[in-house]
Design a protein around this motif. Sequence first.
Motif, PDB file in Angstrom:
ATOM      1  N   ARG A  91       0.829  -1.205   0.000  1.00 36.56           N
ATOM      2  CA  ARG A  91       0.000   0.000   0.000  1.00 36.56           C
ATOM      3  C   ARG A  91       0.871   1.266   0.000  1.00 36.56           C
ATOM      4  NH1 ARG A  91      -3.864   2.953   3.286  1.00 36.56           N
ATOM      5  NH2 ARG A  91      -5.734   3.177   2.025  1.00 36.56           N
ATOM      6  N   LEU A  92       1.969   1.245   0.750  1.00 38.31           N
ATOM      7  CA  LEU A  92       2.856   2.414   0.783  1.00 38.31           C
ATOM      8  C   LEU A  92       3.560   2.596  -0.555  1.00 38.31           C
ATOM      9  CD1 LEU A  92       4.328   2.127   4.388  1.00 38.31           C
ATOM     10  CD2 LEU A  92       2.505   3.642   3.566  1.00 38.31           C
ATOM     11  N   ARG A  93       3.908   1.485  -1.198  1.00 35.33           N
ATOM     12  CA  ARG A  93       4.524   1.614  -2.529  1.00 35.33           C
ATOM     13  C   ARG A  93       3.549   2.306  -3.484  1.00 35.33           C
ATOM     14  NH1 ARG A  93       6.850  -3.659  -1.301  1.00 35.33           N
ATOM     15  NH2 ARG A  93       5.103  -4.687  -2.351  1.00 35.33           N
ATOM     16  N   GLU A  94       2.261   1.937  -3.395  1.00 29.47           N
ATOM     17  CA  GLU A  94       1.253   2.579  -4.252  1.00 29.47           C
ATOM     18  C   GLU A  94       1.138   4.073  -3.956  1.00 29.47           C
ATOM     19  OE1 GLU A  94      -1.606  -1.396  -4.220  1.00 29.47           O
ATOM     20  OE2 GLU A  94      -2.350   0.505  -3.408  1.00 29.47           O
ATOM     21  N   GLN A  95       1.460   4.463  -2.716  1.00 29.26           N
ATOM     22  CA  GLN A  95       1.322   5.873  -2.335  1.00 29.26           C
ATOM     23  C   GLN A  95       2.617   6.653  -2.548  1.00 29.26           C
ATOM     24  OE1 GLN A  95      -0.290   5.863   1.634  1.00 29.26           O
ATOM     25  NE2 GLN A  95      -2.234   4.965   0.989  1.00 29.26           N
ATOM     26  N   GLY A  96       3.549   6.070  -3.288  1.00 31.43           N
ATOM     27  CA  GLY A  96       4.742   6.826  -3.665  1.00 31.43           C
ATOM     28  C   GLY A  96       6.017   6.406  -2.960  1.00 31.43           C
ATOM     29  N   ALA A 144      -6.291  14.370  -2.434  1.00 31.66           N
ATOM     30  CA  ALA A 144      -5.281  13.647  -1.644  1.00 31.66           C
ATOM     31  C   ALA A 144      -4.066  14.544  -1.436  1.00 31.66           C
ATOM     32  CB  ALA A 144      -4.868  12.369  -2.358  1.00 31.66           C
ATOM     33  N   PRO A 145      -3.436  14.480  -0.265  1.00 32.24           N
ATOM     34  CA  PRO A 145      -2.232  15.294  -0.045  1.00 32.24           C
ATOM     35  C   PRO A 145      -1.077  14.795  -0.910  1.00 32.24           C
ATOM     36  CG  PRO A 145      -2.641  13.831   1.827  1.00 32.24           C
ATOM     37  CD  PRO A 145      -3.807  13.668   0.909  1.00 32.24           C
ATOM     38  N   PRO A 146      -0.042  15.625  -1.075  1.00 26.88           N
ATOM     39  CA  PRO A 146       1.128  15.191  -1.862  1.00 26.88           C
ATOM     40  C   PRO A 146       1.786  13.957  -1.254  1.00 26.88           C
ATOM     41  CG  PRO A 146       1.221  17.560  -1.424  1.00 26.88           C
ATOM     42  CD  PRO A 146       0.112  16.999  -0.579  1.00 26.88           C
ATOM     43  N   ALA A 147       2.684  13.340  -2.016  1.00 21.77           N
ATOM     44  CA  ALA A 147       3.375  12.127  -1.566  1.00 21.77           C
ATOM     45  C   ALA A 147       4.143  12.396  -0.267  1.00 21.77           C
ATOM     46  CB  ALA A 147       4.340  11.651  -2.647  1.00 21.77           C
ATOM     47  N   PRO A 148       4.299  11.361   0.551  1.00 23.44           N
ATOM     48  CA  PRO A 148       4.991  11.522   1.843  1.00 23.44           C
ATOM     49  C   PRO A 148       6.434  12.001   1.660  1.00 23.44           C
ATOM     50  CG  PRO A 148       3.991   9.330   1.654  1.00 23.44           C
ATOM     51  CD  PRO A 148       3.851   9.984   0.324  1.00 23.44           C
ATOM     52  N   LEU A 149       6.966  12.589   2.735  1.00 24.55           N
ATOM     53  CA  LEU A 149       8.384  12.963   2.730  1.00 24.55           C
ATOM     54  C   LEU A 149       9.245  11.716   2.521  1.00 24.55           C
ATOM     55  CD1 LEU A 149       8.433  15.463   5.746  1.00 24.55           C
ATOM     56  CD2 LEU A 149       7.762  15.854   3.366  1.00 24.55           C
ATOM     57  N   ALA A 150       8.798  10.603   3.066  1.00 25.03           N
ATOM     58  CA  ALA A 150       9.579   9.363   2.974  1.00 25.03           C
ATOM     59  C   ALA A 150       9.755   8.909   1.527  1.00 25.03           C
ATOM     60  CB  ALA A 150       8.916   8.256   3.801  1.00 25.03           C
TER      61      ALA A 150
END
Lengths: 410, 410
Positions: free
Chosen positions: A89-94, A223-229
Amino acid sequence: MSPSTSPSSPWHMAQRAARLNPSVIREILKLTELPGVLSLAGGLPAADTFPVEAMREATARVLTEQPQAALQYAASEGYGPLREWVAERLREQGMTHVKAEQVLMTTGSQQGLDLIAKVMVDAGAPVAVETPTYLGALQAFTPFEPIFAGVASDGQGALPEAIARLPHDAPGTRFMYVLPNFQNPTGRVMPEARRQAVVKAAQTAGIPLVEDNPYGDLWFDEAPPAPLAARWAEGVAYLGSFSKVLAPGLRLGYVVAPPALAPKLLQAKQAADLHTPGFNQRIVYEVVKDGFLERHIPTIRAQYKAQRDVMAEALREAMPAGTEWTQPEGGMFFWLRLPAGCRAMDLLPKAVAAGVAFVPGEPFYAHQPDPRTLRLSFVTLRPDEIRQAVAALGRVVHQALEDTLQAGTP
Amino acid sequence: MSPSTSPSSPWHMAQRAARLNPSVIREILKLTELPGVLSLAGGLPAADTFPVEAMREATARVLTEQPQAALQYAASEGYGPLREWVAERLREQGMTHVKAEQVLMTTGSQQGLDLIAKVMVDAGAPVAVETPTYLGALQAFTPFEPIFAGVASDGQGALPEAIARLPHDAPGTRFMYVLPNFQNPTGRVMPEARRQAVVKAAQTAGIPLVEDNPYGDLWFDEAPPAPLAARWAEGVAYLGSFSKVLAPGLRLGYVVAPPALAPKLLQAKQAADLHTPGFNQRIVYEVVKDGFLERHIPTIRAQYKAQRDVMAEALREAMPAGTEWTQPEGGMFFWLRLPAGCRAMDLLPKAVAAGVAFVPGEPFYAHQPDPRTLRLSFVTLRPDEIRQAVAALGRVVHQALEDTLQAGTP
């Protein structure tokens, strides 16, 4: 008399114990249990969003198909299939670099904050936080006796030029804690350009980031921008949670740590509680594995957006001129700044007497609190209760302003 | 290269992180997952004792009658009715002073060890432990950088005269950690007279006790004497657990702290993970509230006693002369001392190659380990597997002795 000096007590506590103090939020949550008090205080998700039927089915499946494994001791890392699901799921979110091996399941994401501080913070070491910041993070870090460095922040989050001024000669600032999406307490979102600038400033200063994202799924229009991570794989530890999209009573969160940090976090996790309940992890995996959240989260968003609108309208009607707020675009909170002369902490007992509770802003600041600020949750109460609570709060603030004016009259 | 000095990593860890090391037990638990290995290593309760049917009914009740409360955030202290139940049960067991307000529910009793160390231990402060002691307690205390003082112990537990020699000028030894019932790893029980002497010595020295009692209900012929906490209410913090009488995968334990300690422990608990899952606490309360454990625990005792007898017989048949052990009267473990010339750590890879795993005794010692010791669980495997595993272990030890003799032959 302090317990550590009582002649009748053999308990001589650690120095850090003196820094542990009764939590303002805990004390306030007690107030909210009083009959007749409408609470805008706690960050409690709306209980009618909890997917009870899906939980019931998942629990029955776990206790039928894998009861002994679910009830036995388990690996400190967490339940493998759930770690895989989180990573995917995190990979899908950037966060395209995330591997399941980096995902450490924790007892709520609050535990992730405790473990990171345990591994990273020596007494007297600088830890940077936004201004204001999540009170629970200050509480998690405090026992490890850091020196907090408050990073000047505006409506878009931490200011990059303030990051550049943090202590950064090795070992310098151990990390900067940042909550980019619908921040608790301010509700603010860090826009794309600010994310880029913050990451660049942190990289330049050599200061790693601890990114907390409990509210990222709760956006209303966009949706907010991609995470800092997603922008600095080796320099950001990322915390996520099932508390706001499923239910907080399961106490299930996770940390995604860079390879330099992950093994020590795992050892700290094992020392802290061996592992997070395998029962809960397997239930949550059964709930989420087939796309349940893709159907469920939009219903939470719609409900919270409607409640945000109700509170926005109620605030416009009830609050006196000079009260400032920005309408949140997601998450759970309005952050208010009262007119000059008002102190939120002084208003709280009056508000509770009038049947409404809130959280004063002061404990969210590491230094120099703004005493005029306060936090209101728009997700806990029903719309009619929100209207009633905000109207009551408005009357309390109006009355306080009048009292101030009269006190100023010769 | 240590992560904290890697030029490519911005993560500069706390000094305590250097003390966190991969757990021997964790690594061994991994070995036990290899196909074909019979594990006497892990302290895993027999999974067929888990009351799956009672859990299923209790879970269904919780998710039908109180789903929203069970899935919402909850008080850091724990679920009120379960705290009342624990207090009542402890009063019946001789801790007549215990009030529900003193009971703090924790994420396994392992978390109780972490919280106590967090509140009590400064870097460099002495913490006393039995010789040997529970490895997980050493792991929980270590991140807070104590200096461990090993208390000389015999088959009845810690020696009172050794307690008198501990550092005890204030602040002195912060506490002594003691496991009086069927100790992990030795299986020994502290008899009544030793309990009295240990408490008296600790009182005289002004050293509080941390009493861990996960195995007290698992007696075979005779209940152990009353807890140390029954003898010194203000000087003993007591830890209990549902892991061995219900199921460890729920991660549910508790600390009963004297009033001098309780408020700080509660604050540390809140900082660590806000609260232990309310869902799990309510399920366990539903299981235990009507006397279930009074019917269930005797069945565990009978099963474990039979398995203890099987292992005792298998050891008599398989182990070479010069191997020493005492038959445990409860709990989960045999503690063996191999003949002179054997090192348990060296035997482990050979044993795993021969299809059996155990835990070498070394990591259970704070100082000066006895390399000939090892721990065997008699509760995890079925009787036929126990016979097979002990026979294989016997062959490995015999072979090692022969190799030693041959190496000693010119």
